[in-house]
Design a protein around this motif. Structure first.
Motif, mmCIF file in Angstrom:
data_model
loop_
_atom_site.group_PDB
_atom_site.id
_atom_site.type_symbol
_atom_site.label_atom_id
_atom_site.label_comp_id
_atom_site.label_asym_id
_atom_site.label_seq_id
_atom_site.Cartn_x
_atom_site.Cartn_y
_atom_site.Cartn_z
ATOM 1 N N CYS A 103 -6.561 -6.167 0.875
ATOM 2 C CA CYS A 103 -7.690 -5.852 0.111
ATOM 3 C C CYS A 103 -7.488 -6.802 -1.154
ATOM 4 O O CYS A 103 -8.100 -6.602 -1.777
ATOM 5 N N LYS A 104 -6.262 -6.884 -1.470
ATOM 6 C CA LYS A 104 -5.876 -7.562 -2.780
ATOM 7 C C LYS A 104 -6.350 -9.248 -3.172
ATOM 8 O O LYS A 104 -6.471 -9.490 -4.146
ATOM 9 N N SER A 105 -6.050 -9.652 -1.839
ATOM 10 C CA SER A 105 -6.421 -10.898 -1.194
ATOM 11 C C SER A 105 -8.350 -10.951 -1.132
ATOM 12 O O SER A 105 -8.851 -12.224 -1.399
ATOM 13 N N VAL B 204 0.462 0.082 5.740
ATOM 14 C CA VAL B 204 0.033 0.295 4.842
ATOM 15 C C VAL B 204 0.033 -0.916 3.685
ATOM 16 O O VAL B 204 -1.087 -1.274 3.064
ATOM 17 N N ASP B 205 0.543 -1.588 3.921
ATOM 18 C CA ASP B 205 1.470 -2.359 2.669
ATOM 19 C C ASP B 205 0.665 -3.922 3.037
ATOM 20 O O ASP B 205 -0.259 -4.645 2.666
ATOM 21 N N PRO C 90 -13.025 0.377 -7.184
ATOM 22 C CA PRO C 90 -12.555 -0.457 -5.752
ATOM 23 C C PRO C 90 -11.303 0.247 -5.617
ATOM 24 O O PRO C 90 -10.507 1.067 -4.545
ATOM 25 N N VAL C 91 -9.697 0.067 -6.587
ATOM 26 C CA VAL C 91 -8.196 0.556 -6.438
ATOM 27 C C VAL C 91 -8.702 2.666 -6.311
ATOM 28 O O VAL C 91 -7.625 2.785 -5.247
ATOM 29 N N HIS C 92 -9.139 3.153 -6.847
ATOM 30 C CA HIS C 92 -9.909 3.954 -6.528
ATOM 31 C C HIS C 92 -9.709 5.129 -4.591
ATOM 32 O O HIS C 92 -9.706 5.852 -4.814
ATOM 33 N N LYS C 93 -10.898 3.892 -4.876
ATOM 34 C CA LYS C 93 -11.471 3.907 -2.675
ATOM 35 C C LYS C 93 -9.949 3.626 -2.382
ATOM 36 O O LYS C 93 -10.094 4.123 -1.196
ATOM 37 N N LEU C 94 -9.421 2.622 -2.697
ATOM 38 C CA LEU C 94 -8.533 2.302 -1.952
ATOM 39 C C LEU C 94 -7.063 3.090 -1.505
ATOM 40 O O LEU C 94 -6.246 3.355 -1.096
ATOM 41 N N LEU C 95 -6.861 4.216 -2.441
ATOM 42 C CA LEU C 95 -5.747 5.034 -3.305
ATOM 43 C C LEU C 95 -6.275 6.602 -2.687
ATOM 44 O O LEU C 95 -5.156 7.925 -2.473
#
Length: 387
Positions: free
Chosen positions: A385-387, A378-379, A289-294
């Motif tokens: 997404c983190k939560s 962005v923040d 998921p982090v890959h898809k996010l960044l």
């Protein structure tokens, strides 16, 4: 000297995927580590992928339809040709006199408001409208001014609010300073027929919210020679003769443009991201998921930086030819700027608060307003997404 080292751990996915999916991810990471293993570590500069562009991993290359848009040299040649500045051999034609420049303005009609650049208010607005706003330092007291930049407070009185002096305005957070220490290398070297400056600019927030220059020193004083003699460097003021003050502002703006291109644009906007992008693509599975996010934020970072190194920063590249300094000086500018760069500088909200400035300045739009808004957007998305 600061050196960025980024390692993104190969995180595992907490899921009930079948063994075949886990095996696919492991194979992908093995391939990625092989594709992104050649990294160059140059002392004092961000690391980069040490491969010719044609050998880049396929996901890092521009789509063929987009590649020409990032050919800086072709764009430069087209622009010079439109202005009539290319000779028959394709080299830049020599300009014999200032009359030649006058002809350019006839061929290229000037937009309304073009001459506003000559005003002090426009000088300040151009700083606030781009990344240069983040070079402003709030001056709290006259003794905080740099060595050799002892301004004449009496000459500044007529530009300040009625009944206020320099000390009071500094306490009210209305006096700011810009320095360009990265450009000092250019003032220490001898260049034939060329003069570079590393200006110090004292600025003031007027009652109407305009940021205007009060005093300019085009280069810092040298260290004392063995005999103890210190070369005096003049300080120019806004009440100097109009032509002299305009000339000084032009030199200062030229230096700020140089710093913007090399430091704000190339180093801060491109090169510092490359170690992050290499670590990300090398160690993060595309299924994560982090890959898809960044991924959208790191697309084509490596391709853009390859074009920058090849066309702008090369020994006979566009920057050395355009600005007229040597390739070694260009590398020293980058090293000096990178040594003082920190990750926390990337957050415009914290950066602005530390300067305590924007509450005094009217709504200017552009970078001053847009950078915090984009950061917040962005923040907020990352936090959701983190939560």
């Amino acid at each position: 000297m600061q050196q960025t080292r980024v390692c993104v751990c190969a995180a595992s996915l907490a899921s009930k995927d079948p063994p075949s999916a886990a095996a696919q991810r492991q194979e992908e990471l093995r391939r990625r580590k092989e594709e992104y293993k050649r990294v160059s570590f140059e002392e004092g500069l961000p690391s980069h992928l040490d491969l010719p562009y044609d050998l880049f991993p396929g996901e890092q290359r521009w789509p063929e339809s987009d590649r020409s848009a990032h050919d800086f040299l072709s764009r430069q040649t087209k622009m010079l040709n439109q202005l009539g500045l290319l000779s028959s051999t394709g080299s830049v034609a020599a300009v014999a006199s200032f009359d030649s420049y006058a002809q350019l303005s006839v061929a290229q009609p000037l937009a309304e408001g073009t001459h506003d650049w000559m005003t002090d208010a426009e000088f300040g607005r151009s700083i606030l409208s781009g990344p240069l706003v983040r070079t402003l330092q709030r001056m709290k007291a006259p003794e905080k001014l740099p060595r050799g930049f002892a301004v004449d407070a009496d000459r500044l009185l007529k530009r300040l609010r009625a009944g206020r002096d320099l000390v009071l305005e500094m306490r009210a957070n209305r006096i700011y300073l810009i320095e360009c220490p990265e450009l000092d290398v250019l003032t220490r070297k001898e260049y034939k027929h060329q003069h570079f400056c590393a200006p110090r600019i004292l600025l003031y927030i007027c009652a109407n919210g305009d940021l205007v220059p009060l005093a300019i020193q085009l280069m810092p004083p040298r260290e004392p020679d063995p005999s103890g003699h210190v070369e005096l460097v003049p300080i120019f003021y806004a009440d100097d003769p109009e032509a002299e003050w305009l000339s000084v502002k032009t030199f200062a703006r030229s230096a700020l443009l140089l710093r913007h291109e090399v430091v704000s644009r190339v180093l801060h906007g491109h090169l510092v991201l490359e170690p992050v992008a290499i670590g990300f693509f090398r160690m993060m599975s595309s299924a994560h998921p982090v890959h898809k996010l960044l991924r959208p934020h790191l697309n084509h970072v490596l391709a853009a930086n390859a074009a920058i190194r090849e066309q702008l920063l090369a020994r006979d590249g566009l920057y050395s030819n355009l600005f007229g300094f040597s390739h070694d000086s260009l590398r020293e500018i980058l090293r000096t700027a990178y040594a003082s760069w920190r990750w926390e500088h990337c957050n415009p909200l914290d950066d602005y608060k530390s300067r305590k400035m924007l509450w005094e300045v009217k709504d200017l739009g552009g970078y001053v307003d847009d950078a915090p808004r984009l950061w917040q957007i962005v923040d907020a998305r990352l936090r959701r997404c983190k939560s």
